[in-house]
Design an enzyme around this catalytic site. Structure first.
Site, PDB file in Angstrom:
ATOM      1  N   LYS B  30       0.645  -1.319   0.019  1.00 12.82           N
ATOM      2  CA  LYS B  30       0.112  -0.049   0.038  1.00 12.82           C
ATOM      3  C   LYS B  30       1.064   1.185   0.139  1.00 12.82           C
ATOM      4  CE  LYS B  30      -3.184  -0.108   3.169  1.00 12.82           C
ATOM      5  NZ  LYS B  30      -4.482  -0.669   2.715  1.00 12.82           N
ATOM      6  N   ARG B 100      -3.140   2.638   8.558  1.00  9.28           N
ATOM      7  CA  ARG B 100      -3.446   1.260   7.844  1.00  9.28           C
ATOM      8  C   ARG B 100      -2.336   0.558   7.967  1.00  9.28           C
ATOM      9  NH1 ARG B 100      -8.199   2.227   4.038  1.00  9.28           N
ATOM     10  NH2 ARG B 100      -8.576   4.677   3.727  1.00  9.28           N
ATOM     11  N   GLY B 109      -8.051  -7.376   4.492  1.00  7.78           N
ATOM     12  CA  GLY B 109      -8.949  -7.591   5.821  1.00  7.78           C
ATOM     13  C   GLY B 109      -8.222  -8.240   6.932  1.00  7.78           C
ATOM     14  N   MET B 111      -5.498  -7.472   8.696  1.00  8.59           N
ATOM     15  CA  MET B 111      -4.902  -6.563  10.007  1.00  8.59           C
ATOM     16  C   MET B 111      -5.911  -5.452  10.104  1.00  8.59           C
ATOM     17  SD  MET B 111      -1.037  -7.171   9.178  1.00  8.59           S
ATOM     18  CE  MET B 111      -1.120  -6.515   7.464  1.00  8.59           C
ATOM     19  N   ARG B 356      -3.642  -1.372  -6.378  1.00  6.89           N
ATOM     20  CA  ARG B 356      -2.563  -2.486  -6.317  1.00  6.89           C
ATOM     21  C   ARG B 356      -2.959  -3.569  -7.467  1.00  6.89           C
ATOM     22  NH1 ARG B 356      -6.074  -4.498  -0.794  1.00  6.89           N
ATOM     23  NH2 ARG B 356      -7.998  -4.647  -1.804  1.00  6.89           N
ATOM     24  N   HIS B 472      -2.093 -42.405   2.044  1.00 10.14           N
ATOM     25  CA  HIS B 472      -2.154 -43.293   0.742  1.00 10.14           C
ATOM     26  C   HIS B 472      -3.441 -42.780  -0.009  1.00 10.14           C
ATOM     27  CE1 HIS B 472      -4.019 -46.757  -1.257  1.00 10.14           C
ATOM     28  NE2 HIS B 472      -2.709 -47.148  -1.491  1.00 10.14           N
ATOM     29  N   ARG B 582       4.164 -47.570 -12.120  1.00  4.98           N
ATOM     30  CA  ARG B 582       4.153 -48.442 -10.883  1.00  4.98           C
ATOM     31  C   ARG B 582       3.764 -49.760 -11.175  1.00  4.98           C
ATOM     32  NH1 ARG B 582       2.171 -42.998  -8.441  1.00  4.98           N
ATOM     33  NH2 ARG B 582       1.102 -43.223 -10.677  1.00  4.98           N
ATOM     34  N   ARG B 638       8.985 -49.156 -13.467  1.00 11.48           N
ATOM     35  CA  ARG B 638       9.596 -49.621 -12.165  1.00 11.48           C
ATOM     36  C   ARG B 638       9.106 -50.942 -12.002  1.00 11.48           C
ATOM     37  NH1 ARG B 638       8.213 -46.568  -6.852  1.00 11.48           N
ATOM     38  NH2 ARG B 638       6.272 -47.636  -7.192  1.00 11.48           N
ATOM     39  N   GLU B 766      16.292 -43.221  -3.798  1.00 13.08           N
ATOM     40  CA  GLU B 766      15.059 -42.831  -2.807  1.00 13.08           C
ATOM     41  C   GLU B 766      15.397 -43.097  -1.335  1.00 13.08           C
ATOM     42  OE1 GLU B 766      11.794 -45.195  -3.695  1.00 13.08           O
ATOM     43  OE2 GLU B 766      12.900 -46.672  -4.310  1.00 13.08           O
ATOM     44  N   SER B 785      16.431 -41.819 -11.063  1.00 14.22           N
ATOM     45  CA  SER B 785      14.871 -40.892 -10.779  1.00 14.22           C
ATOM     46  C   SER B 785      14.817 -40.953  -9.358  1.00 14.22           C
ATOM     47  CB  SER B 785      13.910 -41.822 -11.238  1.00 14.22           C
ATOM     48  OG  SER B 785      12.643 -40.965 -11.321  1.00 14.22           O
ATOM     49  N   GLY B 787      13.314 -40.595  -6.039  1.00 11.18           N
ATOM     50  CA  GLY B 787      11.911 -41.019  -5.345  1.00 11.18           C
ATOM     51  C   GLY B 787      11.669 -40.084  -4.201  1.00 11.18           C
ATOM     52  N   THR B 788      11.253 -38.939  -4.335  1.00 10.72           N
ATOM     53  CA  THR B 788      11.490 -37.872  -3.290  1.00 10.72           C
ATOM     54  C   THR B 788      10.446 -38.389  -2.130  1.00 10.72           C
ATOM     55  OG1 THR B 788      10.335 -36.561  -4.449  1.00 10.72           O
ATOM     56  CG2 THR B 788      12.812 -36.167  -4.173  1.00 10.72           C
ATOM     57  N   ASN B 789       9.493 -39.206  -2.477  1.00  2.00           N
ATOM     58  CA  ASN B 789       8.454 -39.433  -1.261  1.00  2.00           C
ATOM     59  C   ASN B 789       9.379 -40.341  -0.263  1.00  2.00           C
ATOM     60  OD1 ASN B 789       6.510 -38.225  -2.800  1.00  2.00           O
ATOM     61  ND2 ASN B 789       5.569 -40.166  -3.318  1.00  2.00           N
ATOM     62  N   ASP B 790       9.813 -41.431  -0.688  1.00  2.51           N
ATOM     63  CA  ASP B 790      10.616 -42.325   0.152  1.00  2.51           C
ATOM     64  C   ASP B 790      11.814 -41.467   0.756  1.00  2.51           C
ATOM     65  OD1 ASP B 790       8.671 -43.969  -0.064  1.00  2.51           O
ATOM     66  OD2 ASP B 790      10.060 -45.759  -0.854  1.00  2.51           O
ATOM     67  N   CYS B 852      10.380 -38.371  -9.448  1.00  2.00           N
ATOM     68  CA  CYS B 852       9.204 -39.093  -9.919  1.00  2.00           C
ATOM     69  C   CYS B 852       8.522 -39.065  -8.746  1.00  2.00           C
ATOM     70  CB  CYS B 852       9.312 -40.322 -10.463  1.00  2.00           C
ATOM     71  SG  CYS B 852      10.186 -41.790  -9.723  1.00  2.00           S
ATOM     72  N   TYR B 872      14.268 -33.933 -16.096  1.00  2.41           N
ATOM     73  CA  TYR B 872      12.937 -34.311 -16.199  1.00  2.41           C
ATOM     74  C   TYR B 872      12.426 -34.179 -14.673  1.00  2.41           C
ATOM     75  CZ  TYR B 872      12.966 -39.312 -15.698  1.00  2.41           C
ATOM     76  OH  TYR B 872      13.362 -40.443 -15.049  1.00  2.41           O
TER      77      TYR B 872
END
Lengths: 897, 897
Positions: B30, B100, B109, B111, B356, B472, B582, B638, B766, B785, B787-790, B852, B872
């Site tokens: 602002k 303000r 809205g 603050m 704004r 899951h 999978r 896989r 992973e 590749s 496996g960022t979950n595991d 992945c 990728y």
């Protein structure tokens, strides 16, 4: 490589020796020591050694040999003939050979040997004539056929034994010694016919063909299952390979002026400085081993000690004994260790066939190391480096009386050393009941869980039928110093019937609850009934070595302990503090589990606080006890770590009991159990995550620590500040919140008590993320302690409780060198530790860092921790001496480098 | 810092402006924009902005101010007076102020604001006289008291409303507009008395005291719960702080030549290039917001579109409209984006109070970005950077008709976007049955497991009462593109009774199986009955943006898919291949689960091979389909990953069914289930560990891949070689064994089929150990590749399935910035990824590396992957467009740097 021919064959003998004792990697222990003895001009029959490089070549090239090998062997055979007279394949004066394996480390009996090689009908006749002893010649020939057929042609020895048995039956002969030369010639014909029948090819008569066959068989025996198992058990890498030593035969069985024997330069059982050995007149080496004839003692002292009526060599062959005795001192002086010697006397002349460092009992190892150092033969450092730290452990526990009779039921994994007998109890409660009656008991479970801990404490030993060396049962038992056999898969436990069924080759045994069994935790064996045990004694030698070790090491050694007995044992065994007090173990007592469950089942914080107030005085007392026992030494207390569901009952009957006791409905308890259930509790709501969700739990524990410390400080002039350890930290933010909690409780108590409280707050490093974030975490944490059990689980993605089902296969197939829960995975977990040390100390120079995982008692891991620059390792009480020695060895080895 | 006074106050106004739009960090959005408009000589009432640095000082110093602040504010107040005439606290000609908040990002809205500051009895009288409108003056005064009391003194507004209500009742007045100036003066007295009563201190009459009170209240409102929640939802860091803007009041309520309004330079709902806005004559800004009076349209076009009878500003105030309209173009030209303008007309003069960047719908955002680029106002790159990739997702799914009536049952977590209605099914089997009858169905479970996958496929939407955003159910639903509401804790499911019970403020509703519910996966809301939905359309603007994104990005985008519909959707949405198929999802079909279980329950390898032979043709067909759909693009498959017990029945009834079907005894099946049970399946016998224990399983899968590829290659000139991916590798040795297995099967099939098979074998990264050992593993692996979950689970020691119970607390309390399963933990997991990339490519330059895990569809994570130099990202099909845009943005941002 530049044009120079590779050398695959090394000679030894009176005339020409081109190896020495330092070449064990290339020549194997046997070949290197034969070369060394030859160089010392000791009477060694000449021969040569084919190097381990040929073994590598053999396996890398479809079991073939380097092209240069044949000419080098031919040349070496000629050199032998030059030195001894007889020639290979000479019908008048035949040279016979032994062909033996030899790896860098001794692997007794694991690989194959062929003796008397070079025999055929013609050379046998020549030998008969030359020795004037046809019986000797044909006996040697038939032995050769059987041995060669067995080792090289893979025809089992029992076929030949059967032939010999039928032959003796036919001629009504009782013993082998009753057979004449003619008899043996007939037997030889039958043997040769048997070989031809079984493999459709005649027995090779060409000594050269025999030799190549034997060499190949020795190389192949490197990969036989026996050798592979031995290597696995003894951590010998497959990549070492074996050498092959070919040597002129000498004969101890050419008459009564011949003999063969084995001697130790000192007593290998006790370590005492006495010449010790056995010999047989007119015999070949294998006769000594086979135990068919009773061997005679070498010394008169030995003869008297055995109350033997047979003459000692010292009496019957005094000149040869004197020569042997002189050799004894020469070898000990030269090799600077107790030697195990094989010798043969052929027609009045002494030959040495082998020398090697003698295998010895743990007790003897201690004595020999101490004596050698005190005799000035070796330094104290060398003495320390000669003791295998892992072998110490056995001598710290009771063991089975080796002379007592026993009936084997089954074999499991040797999960925690020591021996114990007791009545079978199939539940923790039953074990506790029996213990309270003063009965010895063995807790038998399919597997154990934290709920069983009170029963494990009460029991004298623990047996499980599932789980590996690092299952819950194994880890807890080692921590408590209870003998444990784990994963005894051939035993089935039926809780309902209250029986265990052991199925083996000899049928099936069913034992009921209350029957007595005996466990040998060192071997994994389970026996029926009671087998007497021997108590351990701490010898003077043990104390001397420990004293030297303490002077040599830099690493401090602490113990993982939380009970009064464990802490007391730890201090007696030399622990310099407690590195890990697992407070959760304090909640499983019958008296405590009830308020603990009340706390977990409470609806709100107020309810939890009410239950925690009941636990506070008990924890306070626990901590005061630990501070008192460890007075003057640091005590690290870890706040509650496991997920809460581990404290809740799981089975309907237990739930009903808790419902009755707590006044809650079974449905409510079942609902809470279900709500707390976790798919992967190892990665669940535990450690500091509990402290963040339920700060009141940690507040109670911190209060108990400080109040217990104040109690202790009243009796102690200068009490050591407590170390409070936060489990499962992954982020700096968690550490900040936890540190703030401890600070807050500390200032409350200081205000209440007007006592100044010194303390430090540190963290476990047990998650990969914590290791990576160590630089940040060290901004708040006062110390680090590596929880390498969990760090291994997370780094490898490997559940300790589940890995048994496949980790054995991995180690067996060489996919892992060692079980990473037993010995630190230095490349994976170890790299994370190195990162954490470097980053932690970059932020906070001199940060105190230790390790409190199971690895703290594994010598290789202790050495790794030393190299990383840790301040201390902490291990099970009974492993403290091992760690003390391993730490000293690590220091000595690093000084060498 | 060297002697120069810190500047805490920045001026703006017609005469002196020392800020600009680029200073949002310091002045808030602002303040910065007011300064910018002032500099443009637009009619902005003068004022000043107190910087965010004061906010930091305020919280770091026990809520106090820097000593220099007071004099700077005093000076700024004087400067305002100089420009406008009226003076602060001048009884004749009083200056009134607005106070303000203004953060770097708009937080509408959230603050606090105080208007009309500077009022007291004397200044009110002065204003009444000056304006010739006592009613306006006292109405403003009473508004000020109520607002100030509420915001600064924390006295709830309803106390004042109650007084006003009683006052009107007493005088029989219906509306506020019925009150005269005298009435208001009476009310003011009552208000002032109320303040004194409630806080025992009189209302502050000194304008300076009022001002400091208001400034403090604005700073404090930065930490109010509303603002904290908003920041959490919008990823606004707490550390930004707020600025405070103080500005001379102008009044839209001083008569019929006054007005106040809000305008958008283009339509914020559709993005169309139409001036759009509303105004009210004789009103203050809050009246527009409060919605008490119906606002009028600014343009005639708007009036016609709304069929409004009230005159448009274009008609009623044509000169002012022309000025506003010119301002519209000026602002758009200047700010290069659609503006949201607040304006006031005071006695015929236009004032701009705020500009704004306008909030807009996703659809409008696309249109505006494309139009602005095509109008040449911004570049294509800027257009791409203006679209929030995450917001795209909603427009790809059906959504609830916003105008349709609805009855809310409960709210859970918005786990997978899209809307669906259908009959309640409490089991996967029932969902399948309903689907087979052509009925729409919602699968309702407490939580889901892999056994439910066929039911999840069959269902139109999924509702669970437990589990978080990464449970899951959530993960699988997002993968399938099914709407999902997870963790709806206020719903109880009773499987036995086949009911769900939703308890809310309005009582309890019990619904039976077969009743219809509607899920809104974007909001997490669950409605009773059917709510009509609108299908998504892919606008031309969407296609244009995607085309520009594809041209701009370097990262390739693949999809995680294994079914024909998913793969087809993925390709339609622009996927450039499959990054993760999978294979285990292929085994849950009714037709396949039977041979799968037969395989697992078999006693020996032969039995397993018999069962696998039945699965082979089905898998072959699956793979042939995928290759066909993705023709010309890479497909990464896989091999089997989950532990075998996930395929076995768990409940007694299911076990009985399997027993009946398989001919095995229930006891045998129960025993096998028990034997395969794992304490921590995430860390258990899964991934390549299965391939090592049971190579026949992987052999079958590899054969199916190659045979499927051969089938495909018959219809395709130049088929892309298949990529075979090994899960859960921790060591080089595992990778070697697995590579060897694939090579062996490949050569078998080449020999059988005479077809040359090109292929590559790579690995998931992973586990932390795999990341650390990437240099070694890359000696064998053809691609990586992540496996960022595991990898997140293991690096953090955090079970995705269990973390919901505490992760919310963590994020809520700021212990974690974001759920690490939703957005990559760049400092922990990310560091391991960086290590793996560096080491992998050091061994194997140019190694193809992708990701992945679920993170492949998260924009921040995509940007991180871009910076890491991955080739990728692979994500759920419906997230492909998000990833395409995020990848383009990552490239454009990295070009900028």
């Amino acid at each position: 490589m530049t044009g120079k021919k590779p050398k695959y064959v090394y000679h030894f003998g009176p005339n020409a020796t081109d190896g020495h004792a330092g070449m064990k990697d290339l020549l194997g222990g046997k070949g290197a020591n034969l070369a060394e003895m030859s160089a010392l001009k000791l009477p060694v029959p000449p021969g040569f050694t084919i190097t381990t490089e040929v073994c590598h070549y053999y396996y890398a090239n479809h079991r073939s040999y380097p092209p240069e090998l044949k000419s080098q062997i031919d040349e070496a055979l000629k050199a032998i003939a030059t030195q001894v007279g007889p020639k290979f394949n000479d019908e008048q004066n035949p040279l016979l050979l032994s062909v033996r394996s030899g790896a860098r480390a001794s692997m007794p009996g694991m690989m194959d040997t062929v003796l008397n090689l070079g025999m055929n009908d013609k050379t046998a006749a020549g030998l008969a004539k030359l020795s004037h002893d046809p019986r000797f010649a044909y006996d040697s020939y038939r032995r050769f056929i059987q041995m060669y057929a067995n080792v090289v042609l893979d025809i089992s020895g029992h076929h030949f034994e059967e032939i010999l048995f039928q032959f003796k039956d036919k001629y009504n002969l009782d013993n082998d010694t009753d057979l004449t030369a003619d008899h043996w010639q007939e037997v030889i014909k039958l043997y040769l016919a048997e070989v031809k029948r079984r493999q459709a090819q005649p027995f090779p008569t060409d000594p050269a063909e025999q030799l190549w066959g034997a060499i190949g068989a020795v190389f192949q025996s490197w990969m036989n299952p026996r050798a592979m198992t031995y290597r696995k058990l003894n951590n010998i890498p497959e990549s070492w390979g074996t050498a092959v030593t070919v040597q002129a035969m000498v004969f101890g069985n050419m008459g009564d002026d011949c003999a063969t024997g084995v001697a130790f330069t000192r007593n290998p059982s006790t370590g005492e400085n006495q010449f010790y050995g056995e010999y047989l007149v007119n015999a070949q080496g294998e006769d000594v081993v086979a135990g068919i004839r009773t061997p005679q003692q070498i010394t008169v002292a030995g003869k008297n000690a055995q109350a033997s009526t047979l003459p000692a060599m010292e009496e019957s062959m005094p000149a040869l004994f004197a020569e042997l005795s002189a050799t004894r001192h020469r070898l000990e002086d030269h090799f600077r260790d107790v030697q195990d010697i094989e010798f043969t006397v052929q027609q009045g002349k002494l030959y040495l066939l082998q020398t090697r460092n003698a295998k010895r009992t743990n007790q003897a190892a201690l004595k020999i190391a101490v004596d050698f150092a005190q005799e000035g033969r070796i330094s104290q450092s060398e003495a320390l480096l000669r003791i295998d730290p892992a072998a110490l452990e056995q001598s710290l526990h009771p063991r089975l009386d080796p002379d007592a009779p026993r009936q084997l039921l089954a074999t499991g994994l040797p999960a925690s050393p020591g021996a114990a007998s007791g009545k079978i109890a199939f539940s923790a409660e039953e074990a506790e009941r029996l213990a309270s009656l003063g009965e010895s008991t063995i807790l038998v479970r399919i597997e154990t869980s934290p709920e069983d801990i009170h029963g494990m404490h009460a029991a004298n030993g623990i047996l499980t039928t599932r789980g590996g060396m690092t299952s819950h049962a194994a880890v807890v038992a080692r921590g408590m110093g209870r003998p444990c056999v784990a994963g005894a898969g051939s035993i089935r436990v039926d809780y309902a019937a209250q029986t265990l069924t052991a199925s083996g080759k000899d049928g099936t045994a069913i034992l009921k609850a209350g029957e007595v069994i005996t466990l040998d935790g060192a071997s994994g064996k389970i026996f029926r009934g009671q087998v007497p045990t021997l108590q351990p004694e701490f010898s003077e030698d043990f104390k001397t070595i420990m004293g030297w070790a303490d002077a040599a090491r830099r690493l401090r050694i602490r113990a993982n302990a939380e009970t009064v007995p464990d802490a007391t044992t730890a201090r007696q065994l030399g622990a310099e503090g407690i590195g890990l007090c697992r407070t959760e173990h304090m909640f499983f007592d019958a008296e405590r589990i009830t308020p603990m469950r009340e706390m977990i089942l409470a609806d709100d914080e107020e309810g939890r606080r009410r239950a925690l107030a009941k636990l506070l005085p008990m924890q306070r007392g626990d901590f005061a006890d630990l501070f008192r026992i460890m007075s003057g030494l640091p005590v690290t207390i870890r706040l509650l770590d496991p997920p809460l569901h581990e404290f809740l009952p799981q089975k309907p009957a237990e739930i009903a009991a808790v419902a009755a006791a707590s006044g809650l409905s079974e449905a409510a308890i079942t609902a809470r159990v279900a709500a707390l259930h976790e798919a992967n509790p190892m990665l669940g709501h535990r450690g500091c995550r509990l402290g963040i969700s339920y700060p009141e739990i940690y507040e109670m524990q911190v209060r108990a620590i400080f109040e217990g410390w104040i109690l202790h400080s009243r009796d102690c002039a200068n009490p050591t500040p407590p170390e409070i350890m936060i489990p499962l930290i992954a982020t700096l933010a968690e550490m900040e919140v936890m540190k703030h909690l401890v600070d807050r409780v500390a200032s409350e108590i200081m205000a209440e008590s007007k006592v100044e409280l010194p303390y430090s707050v540190g963290t476990m490093i047990e998650l990969p993320r914590a290791a990576l974030q160590a630089g940040n975490i060290a901004r708040v944490a006062g110390f680090f302690s590596f929880g390498t059990n969990d760090l291994t689980q997370t780094t490898f993605g490997l559940s300790r409780d589940d890995a048994a089902s496949f980790l054995g296969t991995y180690v067996g197939r060489g996919l892992l060198e060692r079980d990473p829960f037993v010995s630190l995975d230095q490349h994976g977990v170890g790299e994370l530790m190195g990162i954490a040390v470097a980053r932690g100390r970059a932020t906070s120079p001199g940060l105190k860092i230790g390790i409190c995982g199971e690895h703290g008692g594994d010598p290789a891991s202790v050495e790794f921790c030393h190299r990383l620059g840790l301040d201390y390792v902490s291990c099970s009480p009974y492993r403290v001496p091992i760690a003390r020695l391993a730490a000293a060895q690590a220091e000595l080895r690093s000084e060498k480098v």
